[in-house]
Design an enzyme around this catalytic site. Structure first.
Site, PDB file in Angstrom:
ATOM      1  N   LEU A  24       0.543  -0.721   0.079  1.00  0.00           N
ATOM      2  CA  LEU A  24      -0.643  -0.084  -0.040  1.00  0.00           C
ATOM      3  C   LEU A  24       0.724   1.631   0.020  1.00  0.00           C
ATOM      4  CD1 LEU A  24      -2.488  -1.123   2.949  1.00  0.00           C
ATOM      5  CD2 LEU A  24      -2.827  -1.987   0.626  1.00  0.00           C
ATOM      6  N   ASP A  25       2.111   1.427   1.041  1.00  0.00           N
ATOM      7  CA  ASP A  25       3.056   2.146   0.546  1.00  0.00           C
ATOM      8  C   ASP A  25       4.147   2.294  -0.160  1.00  0.00           C
ATOM      9  OD1 ASP A  25       4.157   4.802   1.378  1.00  0.00           O
ATOM     10  OD2 ASP A  25       4.777   4.539   2.896  1.00  0.00           O
ATOM     11  N   PHE A  26       4.205   2.467  -1.627  1.00  0.00           N
ATOM     12  CA  PHE A  26       4.837   1.760  -2.981  1.00  0.00           C
ATOM     13  C   PHE A  26       5.538   2.860  -2.644  1.00  0.00           C
ATOM     14  CE2 PHE A  26       5.358  -2.035  -5.535  1.00  0.00           C
ATOM     15  CZ  PHE A  26       6.917  -1.401  -6.248  1.00  0.00           C
TER      16      PHE A  26
END
Length: 246
Positions: A24-26
């Site tokens: 989700l936090d790429f």
């Protein structure tokens, strides 16, 4: 190396024992290279949840500059949304910056195809990995060099000597900030590179290897400081000035 390692990681996440995992936090800061392999430093924002849906219109994968319509499966999940989100983030944060640069000219069209296909999400992770492995095979095997004129005949080979590495003319993408040190398949490709650079008068294929096993060649503008080395060969351009020095 970075892009291929990332694709292998995303392939594992898409087919993990837990199901398809999305990061989700790429962000590039979430990854680190360890022994030549890219690893995720923080899995706190990873998820196996796939977006629920009732119909296809519920399955739009949205990014700041693009959106992609996906299918709603019979199980009420947006098909492949986690895999596709990871892949497009790989495209926007890594591929666009790294793939267009530094590859031999003959391989750039293949990398351009990967870039375009992932940017439009026409490739899934399986196809992307297969395409990367094809380019790697061409690169390591030297097959991309076929049907090129033989240029090594334009060089005198001086066996049993090597040049002293020092500051010389710069080239891109050099492995050394002091001079021009490039990855080659062999002496023939090095000759072609030397011919393409007006400053280059000689080169030596060193014993050093890159992560693919390809040797590094050092290109130089002069023949100063030749030293004996039984395992080395210096290749010198056939020219009047070179002949006079020899």
């Amino acid at each position: 190396q970075i892009c291929l390692s990332l694709v292998k990681l995303l392939f594992y996440l898409a087919h993990s024992p837990l199901g398809s995992i999305v990061l989700l936090d790429f962000q590039p800061r979430q990854f680190v290279m360890v022994d030549g392999n890219l690893k995720v430093t923080d899995m706190d924002d990873a998820s196996t949840e796939e977006l629920s849906c009732k119909e296809d219109k519920d399955c739009t994968l949205e990014f700041p500059t693009k959106s992609f319509p996906l299918k709603c499966s019979a199980a009420g999940k947006c098909e492949g949304i986690n895999e596709k989100k990871n892949l497009f983030n790989a495209y926007r944060y890594f591929f666009t910056y790294l793939l267009p640069h530094s590859a031999p000219p003959a391989l750039r069209p293949f990398l351009g195809d990967i870039l375009n296909a992932t940017g439009d999400l026409r490739y899934g992770i399986n196809e992307t990995l297969k395409a990367f492995e094809k380019v790697l095979h061409l690169y390591k095997s030297g097959l991309y060099l076929q049907k090129r004129p033989l240029l090594l005949k334009d060089y005198i080979s001086l066996k049993g000597f090597r040049t002293v590495e020092g500051e010389d003319y710069k080239c891109w993408p050099s492995y050394s900030h002091l001079g021009c040190l490039l990855s080659v398949h062999g002496a023939e490709e090095a000759a072609a590179i030397c011919n393409s650079q007006s400053q280059c008068q000689s080169f030596i294929v060193t014993q050093r290897r890159t992560w693919t096993g390809r040797p590094l060649a050092s290109f130089q503008s002069s023949l100063t400081d030749l030293i004996p080395d039984a395992n080395a060969v210096v290749y010198i351009k056939r020219s009047t000035s070179s002949g006079e020095r020899l």
